[in-house]
Write an enzyme that holds these catalytic residues in place. Structure first.
Site, PDB file in Angstrom:
ATOM      1  N   ASP A  18     -17.238 -30.944 -36.013  1.00  0.00           N
ATOM      2  CA  ASP A  18     -16.096 -30.459 -36.766  1.00  0.00           C
ATOM      3  C   ASP A  18     -16.504 -29.116 -37.372  1.00  0.00           C
ATOM      4  O   ASP A  18     -17.693 -28.770 -37.395  1.00  0.00           O
ATOM      5  CB  ASP A  18     -15.743 -31.468 -37.859  1.00  0.00           C
ATOM      6  CG  ASP A  18     -14.675 -30.963 -38.793  1.00  0.00           C
ATOM      7  OD1 ASP A  18     -13.633 -30.482 -38.320  1.00  0.00           O
ATOM      8  OD2 ASP A  18     -14.890 -31.036 -40.019  1.00  0.00           O
ATOM      9  N   ASP A  20     -14.802 -27.185 -40.623  1.00  0.00           N
ATOM     10  CA  ASP A  20     -14.779 -27.078 -42.079  1.00  0.00           C
ATOM     11  C   ASP A  20     -15.262 -28.370 -42.722  1.00  0.00           C
ATOM     12  O   ASP A  20     -14.744 -29.451 -42.449  1.00  0.00           O
ATOM     13  CB  ASP A  20     -13.363 -26.748 -42.560  1.00  0.00           C
ATOM     14  CG  ASP A  20     -13.358 -26.147 -43.958  1.00  0.00           C
ATOM     15  OD1 ASP A  20     -14.454 -25.930 -44.520  1.00  0.00           O
ATOM     16  OD2 ASP A  20     -12.272 -25.886 -44.488  1.00  0.00           O
TER      17      ASP A  20
END
Length: 246
Positions: A18, A20
């Protein structure tokens, strides 16, 4: 919560990150951003922020402001975030070192994010982060996290098949992303960066750590189509982690 599990090794064919909360922390920038957007569309920014992390902006707007739920608006809106608030983002501890190690080892990895291309590439430019060969972004799939489509596509981008999913590691911080990774059949490492340990634990990742300083590359091998072995240290101890070590 007790982060005292002994170091252990796990081997994977590929890693899916991922963005953020996993590679960067842009929380301060995102708060400012959603305050601006919320005021623009007439929605309380605090209402947006309660559920926005880990989810695509277009999915939020479909509920909160359907007339703005189009890619032209979302891409423009998100392109402004790194430009206006670039100084408010920082790297997650250990992220750059881990990415550099994977690149040096020529291991399979890519980024799977709920952000659009302008947002992701904007942050990469601001923070001078390495870019993977392939990206999976908000525009790449019809349904965002917690739907597993993004991680299914990420696995495909690495040249792996559905049968390889248990040998793919998803690195995530948000409950929606953790659930997406598990639904895709992957192993999931949950990071306690944007949510509480209790929230991360409730999403049922396979392991939980504070940040990426707990993950290091031990070795790579050409066996079994190419694998990378990681050491995970300082994980949540099995006694307090309902998912324990697997």
């Amino acid at each position: 919560m007790d982060y005292t599990a002994p170091p252990f090794e796990v081997t994977f064919k590929g890693l899916l990150f991922d963005m953020d909360g996993t590679i960067i922390d842009s929380t301060a920038a995102v708060v400012k951003h959603w305050h601006t957007v919320g005021n623009e569309i007439g929605v309380d920014p605090e209402v947006i922020l309660q559920t926005s992390h880990g989810r695509r902006s277009i999915d939020m707007l479909k509920v909160l402001s359907p007339e703005k739920a189009n890619w032209e608006y979302v891409r423009h809106m998100e392109s402004l975030l790194p430009k206006l608030h670039g100084a408010d983002a920082v790297e997650i501890p250990g992220a750059r070192a881990l990415l550099d190690s994977l690149i040096a080892a020529k291991a399979r990895w890519t980024i799977v994010t709920s952000g659009t291309v302008p947002l992701v590439t904007g942050w990469m430019d601001v923070l001078k982060l390495p870019r993977p060969e392939h990206l999976v972004t908000a525009e790449s799939v019809a349904n965002g996290k917690p739907d597993p489509a993004c991680y299914d596509l990420g696995r495909e981008k690495l040249g792996l098949t559905p049968a390889d999913s248990p040998q793919v590691l998803v690195l995530e911080d948000s409950p929606a992303g953790i659930k997406a990774g598990k639904a895709a059949g992957c192993k999931v490492l949950g990071l306690v960066t944007s949510h509480t340990a209790e929230q991360v634990l409730a999403a049922e990742p396979d392991w939980i750590v504070r940040d990426l300083r707990s993950v290091s590359v031990v070795r790579v091998s050409e066996d079994n189509g190419g694998t990378v072995t990681l050491q995970i240290s300082g994980a949540l101890a099995p006694a307090s982690n309902g998912t324990a070590q697997k």
